[in-house]
Design a protein around this motif. Structure first.
Motif, PDB file in Angstrom:
ATOM      1  N   LEU A   1      28.831 -22.184 -26.724  1.00 25.15           N
ATOM      2  CA  LEU A   1      27.484 -22.756 -26.682  1.00 25.15           C
ATOM      3  C   LEU A   1      26.530 -21.747 -26.044  1.00 25.15           C
ATOM      4  O   LEU A   1      26.842 -21.148 -25.013  1.00 25.15           O
ATOM      5  N   GLN A   2      25.378 -21.564 -26.691  1.00 25.91           N
ATOM      6  CA  GLN A   2      24.378 -20.629 -26.163  1.00 25.91           C
ATOM      7  C   GLN A   2      23.009 -21.294 -26.109  1.00 25.91           C
ATOM      8  O   GLN A   2      22.653 -22.085 -26.986  1.00 25.91           O
ATOM      9  N   ILE A   3      22.250 -20.939 -25.070  1.00 22.78           N
ATOM     10  CA  ILE A   3      20.916 -21.490 -24.847  1.00 22.78           C
ATOM     11  C   ILE A   3      19.902 -20.360 -25.031  1.00 22.78           C
ATOM     12  O   ILE A   3      20.126 -19.245 -24.536  1.00 22.78           O
ATOM     13  N   LEU A   4      18.795 -20.661 -25.687  1.00 21.68           N
ATOM     14  CA  LEU A   4      17.761 -19.638 -25.883  1.00 21.68           C
ATOM     15  C   LEU A   4      16.798 -19.647 -24.699  1.00 21.68           C
ATOM     16  O   LEU A   4      16.179 -20.664 -24.395  1.00 21.68           O
ATOM     17  N   GLN A   5      16.710 -18.511 -24.025  1.00 26.66           N
ATOM     18  CA  GLN A   5      15.755 -18.386 -22.928  1.00 26.66           C
ATOM     19  C   GLN A   5      15.073 -17.028 -23.019  1.00 26.66           C
ATOM     20  O   GLN A   5      15.759 -15.997 -23.100  1.00 26.66           O
ATOM     21  N   ASN A   6      13.752 -17.027 -23.020  1.00 26.28           N
ATOM     22  CA  ASN A   6      12.984 -15.794 -23.176  1.00 26.28           C
ATOM     23  C   ASN A   6      13.493 -14.938 -24.340  1.00 26.28           C
ATOM     24  O   ASN A   6      13.773 -13.749 -24.180  1.00 26.28           O
ATOM     25  N   GLN A   7      13.670 -15.569 -25.471  1.00 22.11           N
ATOM     26  CA  GLN A   7      14.141 -14.895 -26.688  1.00 22.11           C
ATOM     27  C   GLN A   7      15.532 -14.263 -26.585  1.00 22.11           C
ATOM     28  O   GLN A   7      15.883 -13.375 -27.362  1.00 22.11           O
ATOM     29  N   GLN A   8      16.281 -14.718 -25.589  1.00 18.36           N
ATOM     30  CA  GLN A   8      17.652 -14.198 -25.467  1.00 18.36           C
ATOM     31  C   GLN A   8      18.637 -15.349 -25.460  1.00 18.36           C
ATOM     32  O   GLN A   8      18.369 -16.393 -24.849  1.00 18.36           O
ATOM     33  N   TRP A   9      19.769 -15.145 -26.133  1.00 21.04           N
ATOM     34  CA  TRP A   9      20.801 -16.181 -26.145  1.00 21.04           C
ATOM     35  C   TRP A   9      21.710 -16.015 -24.940  1.00 21.04           C
ATOM     36  O   TRP A   9      22.323 -14.964 -24.776  1.00 21.04           O
ATOM     37  N   LEU A  10      21.765 -17.048 -24.098  1.00 24.02           N
ATOM     38  CA  LEU A  10      22.625 -17.013 -22.919  1.00 24.02           C
ATOM     39  C   LEU A  10      23.827 -17.920 -23.152  1.00 24.02           C
ATOM     40  O   LEU A  10      23.662 -19.067 -23.578  1.00 24.02           O
ATOM     41  N   THR A  11      25.031 -17.406 -22.884  1.00 24.38           N
ATOM     42  CA  THR A  11      26.239 -18.209 -23.094  1.00 24.38           C
ATOM     43  C   THR A  11      26.456 -19.148 -21.910  1.00 24.38           C
ATOM     44  O   THR A  11      26.388 -18.739 -20.755  1.00 24.38           O
ATOM     45  N   VAL A  12      26.713 -20.418 -22.223  1.00 20.25           N
ATOM     46  CA  VAL A  12      27.005 -21.396 -21.159  1.00 20.25           C
ATOM     47  C   VAL A  12      28.457 -21.185 -20.735  1.00 20.25           C
ATOM     48  O   VAL A  12      29.366 -21.303 -21.565  1.00 20.25           O
ATOM     49  N   PRO A  13      28.701 -20.843 -19.471  1.00 24.88           N
ATOM     50  CA  PRO A  13      30.089 -20.575 -19.072  1.00 24.88           C
ATOM     51  C   PRO A  13      30.925 -21.856 -19.035  1.00 24.88           C
ATOM     52  O   PRO A  13      30.373 -22.947 -18.875  1.00 24.88           O
ATOM     53  N   THR A  14      32.224 -21.720 -19.219  1.00 20.16           N
ATOM     54  CA  THR A  14      33.088 -22.898 -19.076  1.00 20.16           C
ATOM     55  C   THR A  14      33.542 -22.980 -17.633  1.00 20.16           C
ATOM     56  O   THR A  14      33.974 -21.985 -17.050  1.00 20.16           O
ATOM     57  N   VAL A  15      33.434 -24.150 -17.074  1.00 21.06           N
ATOM     58  CA  VAL A  15      33.924 -24.403 -15.723  1.00 21.06           C
ATOM     59  C   VAL A  15      34.944 -25.529 -15.898  1.00 21.06           C
ATOM     60  O   VAL A  15      34.591 -26.576 -16.456  1.00 21.06           O
ATOM     61  N   PRO A  16      36.207 -25.327 -15.479  1.00 24.68           N
ATOM     62  CA  PRO A  16      37.230 -26.345 -15.747  1.00 24.68           C
ATOM     63  C   PRO A  16      36.796 -27.732 -15.268  1.00 24.68           C
ATOM     64  O   PRO A  16      36.296 -27.884 -14.153  1.00 24.68           O
ATOM     65  N   ASN A  17      36.968 -28.715 -16.115  1.00 24.64           N
ATOM     66  CA  ASN A  17      36.657 -30.135 -15.832  1.00 24.64           C
ATOM     67  C   ASN A  17      35.193 -30.424 -15.525  1.00 24.64           C
ATOM     68  O   ASN A  17      34.878 -31.521 -15.064  1.00 24.64           O
ATOM     69  N   ALA A  18      34.323 -29.480 -15.782  1.00 22.76           N
ATOM     70  CA  ALA A  18      32.903 -29.732 -15.486  1.00 22.76           C
ATOM     71  C   ALA A  18      32.175 -30.222 -16.729  1.00 22.76           C
ATOM     72  O   ALA A  18      32.503 -29.855 -17.852  1.00 22.76           O
ATOM     73  N   LEU A  19      31.212 -31.093 -16.505  1.00 23.13           N
ATOM     74  CA  LEU A  19      30.351 -31.546 -17.598  1.00 23.13           C
ATOM     75  C   LEU A  19      29.084 -30.718 -17.555  1.00 23.13           C
ATOM     76  O   LEU A  19      28.606 -30.348 -16.476  1.00 23.13           O
TER      77      LEU A  19
END
Ligand code: AKG
Ligand code: FE2
Length: 244
Positions: free
Chosen positions: A139-157
């Motif tokens: 999953l990636q989020i667009l911020q300031n025209q850049q795609w940032l990857t959402v890191p996985t954190v075990p058991n986190a929502l």
């Protein structure tokens, strides 16, 4: 495959059930994913024919997960209100007692051409907010025209703001454009729970968030997710339709 077919959505426009998102407009790409969408709350909006019987434990586990998600929505909605120095129940009241929860199970198979194929095209969610559980990154989020990857954190929502929360907070909490990329070696699974205001209920910028310094940015809207869905299918955002 036979099992999956039993829970297939009917016509292309239908949202609930098993199958890909429709891509009716020319120039729209198909997403590299399989998904099952189920309304899980309120109970009377459930469509049992789409609920898989196999594995047998599925319904019970989803019922449990739904209860937990209801607890999460209460906690998160109150925390967001408090963080903005508002009365803690104000967002819960806007969502309404009959606010809906829909669970979307996303399965992204391996893809040989991650350089040109997306798991899910760029979009923002039409929800109030979305609660995501993911196994691996993608999953990636667009911020300031850049795609940032959402890191996985075990058991986190991961709580992702939707357009309706941007409306209710008068633009303070942003509903980000996001997408899912594909992976050559690894299959990805995520569960996104969409939390959306009750049907027919008007929502709008919270009183305490509209003032001289922060003029009203959005109108009151009702069933916004319908107009959002129409835009989504064409690869467009719908938020401008709610602007004043
Ligand atoms: O698979 C994900 O992590 C996100 C899915 C998503 O954006 C959606 O279902 O709207
Ligand atoms: Fe999304």
């Amino acid at each position: 495959m036979e099992e999956k077919k039993k829970y297939s959505k009917g016509v292309v426009e239908e949202m609930e059930g098993y199958g890909g998102d429709p891509s009716p407009e020319q120039g729209q790409f198909l997403d590299w994913q399989d998904r099952l969408l189920l309304t899980v709350y309120p109970h009377d909006l459930r469509v049992p024919k789409f609920w898989p019987q196999n594995p047998q434990s599925f319904s019970e586990i989803l019922e449990n997960y739904t209860c937990k998600m209801r607890m999460v929505t209460k906690l998160v909605s109150k925390s967001m209100a408090k963080s903005l120095h508002l009365e803690e129940n104000c967002f819960l009241e806007q969502f309404g007692e009959g606010a809906t929860l829909q669970a979307r199970f996303n399965h992204y198979p391996c893809c040989q051409r991650p350089d040109i194929v997306l798991g899910l095209k760029p979009h923002s969610d039409g929800t109030g907010y979305t609660i995501i559980l993911q196994d691996i990154e993608g999953l990636q989020i667009l911020q300031n025209q850049q795609w940032l990857t959402v890191p996985t954190v075990p058991n986190a929502l991961f709580i992702l703001m939707g357009d309706q929360m941007e409306i209710m907070t008068n633009g303070i909490f942003k509903s980000p454009v996001h997408r899912v990329i594909t992976n050559k070696e690894k299959v990805r699974t995520s569960i996104a729970v969409f939390y959306t205001p009750e049907k027919n209920k008007e929502i709008g910028p919270q009183d305490g968030l509209v003032n001289e310094e922060r003029p009203r940015l959005f109108k009151h809207v009702k069933d916004y997710e319908i107009i959002h869905w129409e835009h989504y299918q064409r690869g467009m955002r719908a938020l401008h339709t709610a602007q004043v």
